[in-house]
Scaffold this motif. Structure first.
Motif, mmCIF file in Angstrom:
data_model
loop_
_atom_site.group_PDB
_atom_site.id
_atom_site.type_symbol
_atom_site.label_atom_id
_atom_site.label_comp_id
_atom_site.label_asym_id
_atom_site.label_seq_id
_atom_site.Cartn_x
_atom_site.Cartn_y
_atom_site.Cartn_z
ATOM 1 N N MET A 134 -2.498 10.023 2.204
ATOM 2 C CA MET A 134 -2.276 9.881 3.642
ATOM 3 C C MET A 134 -1.990 8.431 3.961
ATOM 4 S SD MET A 134 -5.272 12.165 5.267
ATOM 5 C CE MET A 134 -5.151 13.946 5.336
ATOM 6 N N ASP A 135 -0.803 8.201 4.527
ATOM 7 C CA ASP A 135 -0.421 6.838 4.865
ATOM 8 C C ASP A 135 -0.696 6.613 6.349
ATOM 9 O OD1 ASP A 135 0.550 4.328 4.749
ATOM 10 O OD2 ASP A 135 2.457 4.848 3.799
ATOM 11 N N GLU A 136 -1.813 5.982 6.630
ATOM 12 C CA GLU A 136 -2.222 5.733 8.011
ATOM 13 C C GLU A 136 -2.140 6.969 8.890
ATOM 14 O OE1 GLU A 136 -0.975 2.086 9.667
ATOM 15 O OE2 GLU A 136 -0.331 1.355 7.703
ATOM 16 N N PRO A 137 -2.910 7.965 8.553
ATOM 17 C CA PRO A 137 -2.797 9.225 9.278
ATOM 18 C C PRO A 137 -3.282 9.111 10.723
ATOM 19 C CG PRO A 137 -4.690 9.279 7.833
ATOM 20 C CD PRO A 137 -3.959 8.010 7.523
ATOM 21 N N PHE A 180 3.301 10.960 5.734
ATOM 22 C CA PHE A 180 3.996 9.682 5.792
ATOM 23 C C PHE A 180 3.520 8.815 6.951
ATOM 24 C CE2 PHE A 180 6.611 12.524 3.433
ATOM 25 C CZ PHE A 180 7.137 11.752 2.434
ATOM 26 N N GLN A 181 3.852 7.536 6.814
ATOM 27 C CA GLN A 181 3.409 6.580 7.819
ATOM 28 C C GLN A 181 4.069 6.835 9.173
ATOM 29 O OE1 GLN A 181 3.797 2.607 6.365
ATOM 30 N NE2 GLN A 181 2.639 1.703 8.019
ATOM 31 N N LYS A 182 5.387 7.046 9.135
ATOM 32 C CA LYS A 182 6.078 7.401 10.375
ATOM 33 C C LYS A 182 6.138 8.918 10.438
ATOM 34 C CE LYS A 182 9.758 4.019 10.857
ATOM 35 N NZ LYS A 182 11.224 3.915 11.035
ATOM 36 N N LYS A 200 0.832 -1.208 0.000
ATOM 37 C CA LYS A 200 0.000 0.000 0.000
ATOM 38 C C LYS A 200 0.867 1.260 0.000
ATOM 39 C CE LYS A 200 -1.811 -1.153 3.931
ATOM 40 N NZ LYS A 200 -1.058 -2.400 4.180
ATOM 41 N N SER A 201 1.818 1.298 0.933
ATOM 42 C CA SER A 201 2.686 2.481 0.992
ATOM 43 C C SER A 201 3.448 2.634 -0.309
ATOM 44 C CB SER A 201 3.677 2.361 2.143
ATOM 45 O OG SER A 201 3.001 2.252 3.356
ATOM 46 N N THR A 202 3.926 1.528 -0.818
ATOM 47 C CA THR A 202 4.681 1.581 -2.058
ATOM 48 C C THR A 202 3.839 2.212 -3.167
ATOM 49 O OG1 THR A 202 5.832 -0.413 -1.375
ATOM 50 C CG2 THR A 202 5.950 0.159 -3.697
ATOM 51 N N SER A 249 8.337 -2.806 5.558
ATOM 52 C CA SER A 249 7.206 -1.882 5.560
ATOM 53 C C SER A 249 6.939 -1.436 6.990
ATOM 54 C CB SER A 249 5.976 -2.561 4.985
ATOM 55 O OG SER A 249 5.330 -3.318 5.989
ATOM 56 N N GLY A 250 6.141 -0.363 7.126
ATOM 57 C CA GLY A 250 5.888 0.202 8.452
ATOM 58 C C GLY A 250 5.414 -0.840 9.454
ATOM 59 N N GLY A 251 4.427 -1.607 9.062
ATOM 60 C CA GLY A 251 3.863 -2.589 9.982
ATOM 61 C C GLY A 251 4.847 -3.696 10.298
HETATM 62 MG MG LIG Z 1 3.030 1.135 4.858
#
Ligand SMILES: [Mg+2]
Ligand SMILES: Nc1ncnc2c1ncn2[C@@H]1O[C@H](COP(=O)(O)OP(=O)(O)OP(=O)(O)O)[C@@H](O)[C@H]1O
Ligand SMILES: Nc1ncnc2c1ncn2[C@@H]1O[C@H](COP(=O)(O)OP(=O)(O)OP(=O)(O)O)[C@@H](O)[C@H]1O
Ligand SMILES: [Mg+2]
Lengths: 327, 440, 269, 496, 269
Positions: free
Chosen positions: C189-192, C108-110, C60-62, E167-169
């Motif tokens: 939005m990556d997991e906001p 970003f996710q982080k 997903k992030s990719t 990945s983040g997770g």
């Molecule tokens: Mg991700």
């Protein structure tokens, strides 16, 4: 702009004298700027000198040895054809040890036997076995042989080799022994001039300050100095006699003391009249008040030329006697 | 609640199971050792620094004082000509025998007869031969002094100075020291008259090179070093940072950038004297820049310092975490903006460190200057970076090779001045560095 | 199942099919030798919220990073395929990535705040894009953005303190504020809401709802409820493939794909 | 107009253009519906770049080319045969003409007006001398007209240059101003210029390398035409004689091996001491020390890098060397009862030790910065697992900081190889070949300096060998660096 | 309200009051001048799961970091009050922080894998504590930890690749694996599931349930459902205060405190 100021380069042995003259020149002739005197060795100085003629080249090269044929040729190739050689005095070369140590009475032969790589012993040529001075000669102190001599990039080294080692080699009969042991003449000469490298004789490629520091750190050592340097540091150093002659300006000038070398500078005649003050500088250098008896350079330790010789140098210069045009 | 707590604790205490062995003692010992290594390392570094500093300062602080003698000088018209003559032509005035004035003043002060050659020469040895310029300047500035008598502070000769500072062993026989018993007598006499004084040696900072220790100073060298450091700072810092930014942030990873990288690392290992050869061949022989000029020196030192700055800067840039770049890029900042707004400020402490070290190295370097003619006797102040000048380390080097005792303290004095220079540079960099430093 | 459906009923009605803002065709991404996306073809409708769901590590992030070419910054990442923004190929060499990223913003996710003050964190984007012409305007933008991200109350008295000294959730909201401050056309939005408490989550969801009026939004979320609440279109990723895509309502009530069904029913969120 | 007035004016033109561009672009923003690609400041810089850079380039080219053109022109007019007679080379004669020309320009107008092509040089010299301008006594009459010609050529060249430069500046500004449009990619253009500048900056390194090779190449070739490379590269005796005029004409031996061995040995000893000390100091400062200690200690250590090396040299010579010698005598006395020193006053060890002091800050300061910039979250990660600080440092922080530390160490090694003065005074100049660190050895750099700055003859192998040594060292370090790059790459890949 | 209660019924039964493992008294934390905790008094029972809930920025992470003294590493943080572990004061100068942290492990809010390989990331803790005596043992520990964290399947063929390339997770699960690899007595988890998809979340929740047999667990979460599912005791933080603490069942069904009630009912999670 840059050719309004006299530019001098060359030997670091000549530097102190050139510096004194340059400074006084600037003070006496306020019309001219004080010359710039570079240090960096006779080699680099002459190389710059021979780089060509023109506003960006130097006017005078100081040298603690005479210019060589090959250098005159290189100069000529670059268009520097008229060179005046000026000899302005002598540099005495002395052996000195720590003032707190014993006296040394040396001769070339003794120095040779102490410092040469190979010495004849009982008819055979052997690696120098002498560890302490009294092994060389009973009259010398019982002290380990530790000597600091100029490295082979120094003009002084040449004098040391020729006037001390070579002489000592001949005097002590080692030369003969070498030839007898089957060396040809070249090899024998080379053997005469090779210095032992087992650690008891060390080379110094820097200046006399370094030698002095080393002697202070090792009170047993003996070192080679210029007369001027020794005279400025008499409270710390004790000079050795050679053939019972105490080195001094008088004994050197008279030729009694054997180890000395002439000092020179070379003038690019093409720059005379172009660089303001150049000929005045040369004349000032050779004048009585700069390099004659009682002058500041002599106070500093220069062995002055005899008056007649100085006159000759002045007239040579004024008559335009040049080296380059001969070859 | 508190009851429950108490009970709870009692319970656990009763049923406490044995702790797992995670080698805590040994690891703490290792920790302490490790920390001790750090402290020892710093102590060694600082210890050496203190030793060096002590040896420099203890030898050098005396250089900041210079003995002077107050001599009544009669500006005799016989010697320097009349004021009218001076107005017509300055030649007489310029060439006059000023040292004679000083000598006459001194023998008058000491009350010795002018016929006593030995005494006169002994007395003359007490004052510097540099008096010519001092006295001439007095006359040139104000012609009205001609014919009057004034008390003038003159530099004592370096022998007197060194003797007073105890740098000669006065117990050795008279013929083995540069100052004679007679002269020592005179010095006592002058001291009793209060005509001799140790004064702050401004000349050390302002004078040009001189063959006489008492009039020698690092003025020209300071100007030369200043010019060179400015050139190095103005050229090496931006060029170095720009090159690092390119290599670290923009350059595609290919053979060409590898080539540049290897090149830069290699330049760091090139002995400094080789940069002198380069300067001689390229700047002087090819571009025709003048010899002995601070400009050439600055350029050579710039090339020499570049690798240090580039290597430090690249390491610092590399240490900035990628998430910062991603954040800026994600907001629509261009690569340049990202680098200049975010990455560079974060890398600043490292860049400054590299710059300090590079500049410090450049400030102390002599060898490359040897070949471009800056290791030289230069008495006149340079007015532009194109004029002949020297540099502080050069002056130190040249003085270190002087035979006269008085130059020994001056060598250390010049080193102290150089260290002062360095300290100023360091402090300004520290202040900057502190502004940029933060952890994230 | 009931839970989600309950949520759906509360969520906004799915609107009639919209014009396409971004579209991707056969997007394949490799990280070095490892293939992370196996050819994703997906249309993102304008002014709607598209949710990307799927198990961790599915890409997903990719995919999200492809949309504004953030993958360019990873050396090992190689992107193939076509991605169009308003009909323009974003991987066209002529395209200006900077402009692209200004138009397609990202959270970003982080959370990665700049090591600068909170104010500077938010004002940076508007500053480089020249969105404010005076200090007041800038203040205005910063305040509104922080307020929209639900952070204003907590930080209004410490705008000068470093953004890195905030709590995890605060940092995340700061990054959201930073992204919306430049008002991009598309917001990724990556997991906001991953580090946000329910109240803050609600604020962000409200914000998304509000932004939907004017902006196109793509959101990665692990919370099915959230996907159901805020999105109109949902795409389900699985091991680098696009398993299924469809209107959110349908996806959660009647998914076609077995994997989607498994994922949604196996849910715990 | 002088160059120093032209440059500011060009800048002013560029700035005016920039301000106008800024206004215009702001105005464009105002129109609704227009989305600007770049911000007004970029439009402004775009115009400024176009106004300033081409004009300055023109100026630079003109300044380089015009003196050449003028001087060929003037020296073309030197009278035939005069050169030969007066024994002056063309360059010097031209120098005199130039200085007369310069002098003339300084004269007040009324005096200058009196000088014509036919004025004898003596009059000119007299006038100049009155103004305190010395002229060379070799100046002759034919130089006066040439000096006048030179002056007029210079005068016109200067005017033409001023005009052309201004035209270029204005044209550039105007053209670029016209380019301003909403879709103009001004930012990209400006950034491309910036990138160009960045590339130019990094290629300076390459040019320096080329320059270094170029400045040593011919002499190196000359050297190898006299001394065979085999003798140089594989010889184990270094003993050049003072000169080869002696009876045998022997220049001595030029064995490179002892120097290489000495260089590597002394460098290795120095690194062996400096790297651990520097690294531990860096670690302590970055990880243990509080901020105040760090902000004091770090700059103090940096002072070590700035102390002139001659000071270190004398420190080694007067203090360290004798200390080690006496210490070794004491030790051997205690052990064997025989008080003989086994460490010589000049030794590899002394040189390495003293050089290491100078090198400490290279390791400590650079590494400290690198270590400090390792993100805190990594420290937390490790500490949170119950690692001690030292474990965290050893296993997490140092590996993360490794690339930077390697750079610092390489830089340090480079400095160690290039150092001269310390080696001269601490280890001497004797080119021994030994494995004993307590004996003297010497390095390549020492010999380069010695052979280059001595009293030797300048075109003999004795001096030329300096260039060969320099070149060889250059090639060796190049190979080492290539190898280091390879290693670093290989190692880095594990972590990225 | 029904949702939570439904979850509660599915969750594990709350067990009878347990001995206290950790206790804190009047813990006050300042960051520079700013006060982040205003005196927290809380007991953490042994072998149970304690959930900390509360709005973002209320001090949950701060409190958690006090328990194993991770706040020591923040220069500006000042901690006052008493925290006892098995009756020993953890802020006692005599106490050994290293041992403390080995006993009280932590998973951080932002995943922070070391820039090392995945294997080394997990083996790091056991290695420094000397928990494995052979390569096999170490492999064993690494594999089990990864498996428990639900990461094994995804990474078993790339253990040598860097942990930062996940990945983040995946990174978050790696950090969990890293923490449990040293088998601490107490495990502090700061939002361990924030970046996880439902399936991974389930795995972690199962893990927590399993760990509860032997370990004491404190978990910060924003998901009420998660708190309800996994915890036996819940503590509600609000603006640096402990608003309420009680058995999870009671907290979610019948909270005493108005703020808790508001927070729970205002929930969206
Ligand atoms: Mg991700
Ligand atoms: N390093 C720090 N320096 C200064 N203030 C800090 C720092 N860390 C946290 N704070 C502040 O302390 C307060 C509590 O932070 P904490 O991280 O404990 O919140 P939290 O409850 O974990 O929130 P979240 O759920 O968002 O992670 C917040 O207001 C935060 O801004
Ligand atoms: N920089 C990278 N280098 C190598 N592999 C990567 C990199 N980033 C991600 N991957 C791999 O690519 C795959 C997809 O990663 P991605 O980050 O897109 O997952 P995701 O769907 O966002 O997961 P999550 O929900 O856990 O964030 C994963 O297997 C991951 O390990
Ligand atoms: Mg938190």
């Amino acid at each position: 702009q840059s050719n309004q100021q006299i530019h001098v380069a060359g030997s670091s042995t000549v530097l102190p004298y050139a510096q004194i003259v340059a400074e006084n020149f600037g003070e006496t002739f306020p019309d001219y700027q004080t010359p710039v005197v570079e240090s960096g060795g006779s080699s680099a100085g002459l190389k710059q000198f021979c780089a060509g003629v023109g506003p960006d080249t130097i006017d005078i090269a100081n040298a603690s040895r005479s210019i060589r044929e090959s250098e005159i040729k290189a100069c000529a190739d670059a268009g520097v054809t008229e060179i005046s050689e000026v000899k302005f005095g002598y540099d005495g070369i002395v052996f000195a040890s720590s003032a707190s140590g014993p006296d040394f009475k040396l001769t070339p032969a003794l120095v040779f036997q102490a410092m040469a790589a190979k010495v004849p012993q009982d008819g055979k040529v052997v690696e120098n076995p002498n560890k302490s001075w009294n092994q060389v000669d009973a009259s010398l102190p019982d002290q380990q042989i530790t000597a600091f001599i100029p490295a082979s990039n120094h003009g002084t080294r040449e004098v040391f080799e020729e006037k001390v080692l070579m002489q000592g080699c001949k005097d002590s009969g080692a030369m003969e022994a070498f030839t007898k042991s089957g060396m040809d003449e070249d090899a024998a000469e080379e053997a005469c001039m090779s210095v032992r490298n087992d650690g008891s004789v060390s080379e110094i490629s820097g200046d006399y300050t370094e030698t002095l520091a080393r002697i202070e750190a090792n009170k047993q050592a003996i070192g080679v100095f210029g007369l001027a340097f020794y005279e400025q540091n008499q409270d710390k150093l004790k000079v050795a006699t050679i053939n019972d002659i105490v080195p001094s300006a008088e004994t050197i000038a008279s030729g009694e003391y054997p180890v000395s070398r002439p000092l020179f500078f070379y003038v690019k005649r093409a720059h005379l009249g172009v660089v303001p003050g150049l000929s005045e500088y040369v004349q000032f250098f050779l004048s009585e008040q700069m390099t004659g008896e009682g002058s500041p350079t002599v106070d500093y330790g220069l062995v002055a030329l005899p008056a007649n010789e100085r006159e000759e140098q002045i007239s040579n210069f004024e008559n335009g006697t040049a080296l380059g045009s001969k070859s | 609640m508190s009851d429950a707590t108490a009970n709870g604790i009692a319970d656990t205490a009763a049923g406490r199971k044995p702790r797992r062995d995670i080698g805590i003692k040994k690891r703490y010992a290792a920790e302490r050792r490790f920390k001790a290594y750090g402290i020892i390392a710093i102590a060694i570094g600082l210890g050496f620094l203190v030793m060096l500093m002590w040896s420099i300062f203890s030898k050098g602080y005396t250089a900041f004082w210079q003995t002077e003698i107050q001599v009544p000088i009669t500006f005799s018209e016989q010697v320097i000509g009349t004021a009218e003559q001076a107005n017509d032509s300055q030649t007489k005035l310029l060439m006059a025998n000023y040292p004679q004035l000083a000598r006459d003043g001194l023998i008058q002060l000491l009350g010795i007869s002018a016929d006593d050659k030995k005494a006169v020469s002994a007395a003359n040895g007490l004052i510097s031969s540099g008096t010519r310029v001092t006295l001439r300047d007095i006359v040139m500035n104000d012609l009205s002094v001609i014919g009057t008598t004034e008390n003038v502070w003159l530099y004592a000769s370096s022998e007197l100075d060194s003797a007073l500072k105890g740098q000669y062993d006065l117990n050795v026989p008279e013929n083995r020291r540069p100052i004679s018993d007679l002269q020592l007598e005179y010095i006592d006499k002058l001291e009793q008259q209060g005509a001799i004084e140790q004064r702050f040696n401004w000349g050390l900072f302002t004078s040009g090179a001189s063959s006489r220790a008492e009039t020698a100073g690092v003025g020209v060298a300071i100007i030369g070093s200043l010019y060179m450091m400015l050139i190095v700072l103005v050229l090496a810092l931006p060029i170095g940072v720009a090159a690092s930014i390119y290599l670290e942030e923009f350059a595609p990873k290919n053979k060409f950038t590898d080539l540049i990288e290897v090149n830069i690392n290699n330049l760091a290992a090139v002995p400094s004297i080789v940069f002198g050869l380069l300067g001689l061949a390229v700047f002087i022989n090819w571009f025709g820049l003048p010899r002995s000029a601070a400009l050439v020196g600055g350029l050579v030192l710039t090339l020499m310092t570049l690798p240090t700055i580039i290597i430090a800067t690249r390491a610092a840039l590399r240490a900035v975490p990628p998430s910062i770049r991603a954040a800026a890029l994600g907001l629509g900042a261009s690569k340049n903006q990202t680098v200049f707004h975010h990455v560079l400020p974060l890398a600043m402490p490292g860049i400054l460190t590299g710059t300090i070290i590079g500049l410090a190295q450049a400030l102390g370097e002599t060898a490359p200057l040897l070949l471009i003619g800056m290791v030289a006797f230069v008495a006149d102040y340079p007015s532009t970076p194109l004029d002949p000048s020297t540099a502080l380390p050069v002056q130190i080097y040249m003085w270190a090779n002087e035979a006269e005792r008085a130059f020994v303290e001056r060598t250390s004095g010049a080193i102290i001045i150089l260290l002062g220079f360095l300290a100023i540079m360091n402090v300004s960099a520290i202040l900057l560095r502190r502004r940029f430093e933060r952890r994230w | 199942m009931e839970n989600i459906q309950a949520t759906l009923h509360k969520g906004p009605a799915v609107e009639a099919s919209r014009p396409i803002k971004m579209t991707s065709k056969d997007v394949i991404v490799h990280y070095g030798a490892k293939q992370a996306l196996n050819g994703i073809t997906l249309d993102i409708p304008e002014r709607q919220v598209t949710a990307l769901i799927g198990p961790s590590g599915c890409g997903k992030s990719t995919y999200l990073r492809c949309l504004n070419r953030m993958n360019d910054t990873i050396d090992s990442a190689k992107v193939a395929g076509k991605i169009l923004l308003d009909g323009e190929d974003v991987y066209d060499p002529d395209i200006d990535v900077v402009e692209l990223r200004a138009r397609v913003g990202m959270v970003f996710q982080k959370p990665n705040p700049f090591p600068k003050s909170i104010y500077e964190n938010v004002s940076y984007g508007p500053k480089i894009h020249g969105l404010a012409h005076s200090k007041q305007e800038m203040d205005e933008i910063v305040h509104t953005s922080l307020r929209k991200a639900g952070l204003w109350r907590e930080v209004h008295d410490r705008l000068d303190e470093p953004g890195t000294g905030l709590s995890g959730g605060q940092q995340q909201r700061l990054c959201i504020a930073r992204a919306i401050a430049v008002s991009p056309e598309v917001i990724l939005m990556d997991e906001p809401c991953s580090a946000l408490d329910p109240i803050a989550t609600a604020t962000v969801e409200e914000l998304i709802d509000e932004l939907r009026e004017n902006y196109t939004i793509v959101i990665v979320t692990h919370s099915m409820q959230q996907a159901a609440r805020v999105s109109q279109l949902t795409a389900m990723f699985h091991l680098g493939d696009l398993a299924e895509v469809g209107p959110t309502e349908k996806m959660f009530s009647n998914p076609d794909d077995k994997r989607t069904q498994d994922y949604i029913t196996g849910r715990f969120g | 107009m002088s160059t120093f007035t032209i440059i500011p004016i060009v800048f002013v033109i560029g700035l005016v253009g920039a301000v106008m561009a800024y206004r215009r672009s702001r105005a464009l923003v105002g129109k609704d519906g227009v989305k600007m690609h770049s911000r007004p400041t970029y439009h402004a810089s775009f115009v400024a770049c176009w106004g300033i850079i081409p004009a300055l380039l023109t100026l630079a080219v003109w300044l380089i080319v015009s003196p050449i053109v003028i001087s060929t022109n003037v020296s073309g007019n030197f009278p035939e045969g005069v050169l030969a007679q007066s024994q002056l080379t063309e360059g010097l004669a031209y120098g005199i003409v130039e200085s007369i020309g310069t002098g003339l320009r300084v004269l007040p107008d009324d005096e200058r007006a009196t000088i014509t092509d036919t004025t004898p040089v003596a009059d000119v010299t007299a006038l100049l001398r009155n103004r305190g301008i010395p002229t060379a006594s070799a100046a002759t009459d034919w130089m006066v007209p040439l000096a006048l010609q030179l002056n007029s050529l210079q005068f016109w060249s200067r005017w033409a240059m001023t005009l052309v430069v201004f035209v270029v500046a204005v044209a550039g500004t105007f053209w670029s101003y016209r380019q301003i449009a909403p879709r103009l990619r001004a930012r990209n253009n400006v950034e491309r210029i910036v990138n160009g500048a960045l590339i130019a900056a990094s290629s300076i390194a390459i040019m320096t390398t080329v320059g270094i090779v170029f400045s040593m190449l011919f002499e190196t070739i000359d050297f190898f035409s006299r001394i065979s490379p085999a003798e140089f590269f594989f010889g184990t005796v270094w003993e050049p004689r003072f000169s080869n005029v002696g009876s045998s004409g022997n220049a001595g031996s030029f064995g490179f091996i002892p120097l290489l061995a000495g260089t590597l040995y002394i460098g290795a000893v120095a690194m062996l001491i400096a790297v651990p000390i520097g690294l531990f100091a860096a670690i302590y400062m970055a990880e243990y020390a509080d901020n105040r200690t760090r902000s004091i200690v770090k700059p103090l250590l940096e002072v070590l890098a700035g102390i002139p090396t001659i000071v270190y040299g004398f420190f080694a010579l007067i203090t360290v060397g004798p200390f080690l010698r006496d210490l070794s005598a004491q030790i051997s006395g205690l052990v064997s009862g025989n008080y003989v020193s086994f460490i010589e006053a000049q030794s590899v060890l002394t040189a390495g030790l003293v050089m290491a002091i100078m090198l400490i800050p290279f390791v400590s300061s650079l590494s400290d910065d690198i270590i400090t910039s390792v993100p805190t979250s990594l420290r937390d990660g490790s500490l949170g697992l119950g690692a001690t600080r030292s474990e965290t440092i050893k296993r997490v922080i140092l590996p993360a900081a490794l690339p930077g530390i390697v750079s610092a160490v390489l830089l340090t090694a480079s400095r160690a190889i290039g150092e001269t003065m310390i080696v001269v005074l601490a280890a001497g100049v004797a080119a021994n070949l030994t494995l004993n660190p307590f004996e003297p050895m010497t390095t390549i750099t020492v010999k380069i300096v010695a052979q280059l700055t001595g009293d030797l003859e300048f075109n003999t192998p004795q001096t030329l060998v300096a260039f060969a040594l320099g070149m060889t060292l250059f090639v060796i370090t190049l190979c080492l660096n290539v190898y280091a790059l390879y290693i670093v790459r290989k190692y880095k890949e594990q972590y990225e």
